[in-house]
Design a protein around this motif. Structure first.
Motif, mmCIF file in Angstrom:
data_model
loop_
_atom_site.group_PDB
_atom_site.id
_atom_site.type_symbol
_atom_site.label_atom_id
_atom_site.label_comp_id
_atom_site.label_asym_id
_atom_site.label_seq_id
_atom_site.Cartn_x
_atom_site.Cartn_y
_atom_site.Cartn_z
ATOM 1 N N LYS A 74 45.576 18.572 53.288
ATOM 2 C CA LYS A 74 45.269 19.608 52.297
ATOM 3 C C LYS A 74 43.903 19.334 51.661
ATOM 4 O O LYS A 74 43.123 20.264 51.435
ATOM 5 C CB LYS A 74 46.360 19.661 51.245
ATOM 6 N N SER A 115 54.250 12.667 53.009
ATOM 7 C CA SER A 115 53.557 13.110 51.796
ATOM 8 C C SER A 115 52.071 12.790 51.864
ATOM 9 O O SER A 115 51.226 13.626 51.514
ATOM 10 C CB SER A 115 54.163 12.451 50.559
ATOM 11 N N GLU A 125 55.989 22.435 49.988
ATOM 12 C CA GLU A 125 55.156 21.267 50.264
ATOM 13 C C GLU A 125 55.540 20.077 49.391
ATOM 14 O O GLU A 125 55.220 18.933 49.727
ATOM 15 C CB GLU A 125 53.689 21.605 50.052
ATOM 16 N N PHE A 126 56.223 20.310 48.295
ATOM 17 C CA PHE A 126 56.652 19.222 47.418
ATOM 18 C C PHE A 126 57.954 18.566 47.869
ATOM 19 O O PHE A 126 58.320 17.512 47.352
ATOM 20 C CB PHE A 126 56.835 19.716 45.983
ATOM 21 N N THR A 152 44.063 20.416 43.972
ATOM 22 C CA THR A 152 44.694 21.184 45.034
ATOM 23 C C THR A 152 45.861 21.960 44.457
ATOM 24 O O THR A 152 46.354 21.649 43.377
ATOM 25 C CB THR A 152 45.227 20.276 46.163
ATOM 26 N N THR A 153 46.307 22.962 45.191
ATOM 27 C CA THR A 153 47.509 23.692 44.810
ATOM 28 C C THR A 153 48.570 23.442 45.862
ATOM 29 O O THR A 153 48.277 23.392 47.048
ATOM 30 C CB THR A 153 47.229 25.208 44.708
ATOM 31 N N TRP A 154 49.800 23.261 45.408
ATOM 32 C CA TRP A 154 50.909 22.951 46.303
ATOM 33 C C TRP A 154 52.011 23.978 46.082
ATOM 34 O O TRP A 154 52.302 24.338 44.940
ATOM 35 C CB TRP A 154 51.463 21.563 45.992
ATOM 36 N N SER A 155 52.634 24.391 47.168
ATOM 37 C CA SER A 155 53.804 25.265 47.045
ATOM 38 C C SER A 155 55.045 24.388 46.864
ATOM 39 O O SER A 155 55.002 23.170 47.072
ATOM 40 C CB SER A 155 53.952 26.144 48.285
ATOM 41 N N ASN A 156 56.156 25.002 46.503
ATOM 42 C CA ASN A 156 57.387 24.245 46.316
ATOM 43 C C ASN A 156 57.853 23.596 47.609
ATOM 44 O O ASN A 156 58.395 22.494 47.596
ATOM 45 C CB ASN A 156 58.486 25.151 45.762
ATOM 46 N N LEU A 189 50.381 15.172 54.377
ATOM 47 C CA LEU A 189 50.191 16.508 53.815
ATOM 48 C C LEU A 189 49.077 16.527 52.778
ATOM 49 O O LEU A 189 48.272 17.461 52.714
ATOM 50 C CB LEU A 189 51.492 17.006 53.187
ATOM 51 N N TRP A 190 49.023 15.484 51.955
ATOM 52 C CA TRP A 190 48.004 15.413 50.915
ATOM 53 C C TRP A 190 46.613 15.313 51.528
ATOM 54 O O TRP A 190 45.689 16.036 51.148
ATOM 55 C CB TRP A 190 48.289 14.227 50.007
#
Length: 68
Positions: free
Chosen positions: A62, A55, A14-15, A8-12, A58-59
């Motif tokens: 996604k 977290s 989302e971290f 997956t790709t995460w934006s800042n 969200l994971w």
């Protein structure tokens, strides 16, 4: 078992919850060396528990979006 092999790709943004989760865990580890942190241990545990839940939510969401 392929759950951990998905990419997956995460934006800042989302971290942020994950980073707060990790930071509160490190603070709990540091509690053994500082009386100030020990006094606020309940706050750190609360932040850690909430951020773990956020977290994971969200994971999972996604992962579900990418696998559709």
């Amino acid at each position: 078992m392929g759950f951990f092999n998905k990419k997956t790709t995460w934006s800042n943004v989302e971290f942020i919850p994950l980073k707060l989760c990790i930071a509160s865990a490190y603070s709990l580890i540091g509690a053994y060396f500082s009386t100030y942190v020990l006094e606020h241990k309940a706050i750190f545990i609360g932040i850690f528990a909430i951020m773990v839940a956020v977290s994971m939510y969200l994971w999972v969401t996604k992962m579900k979006k990418q696998n559709l």
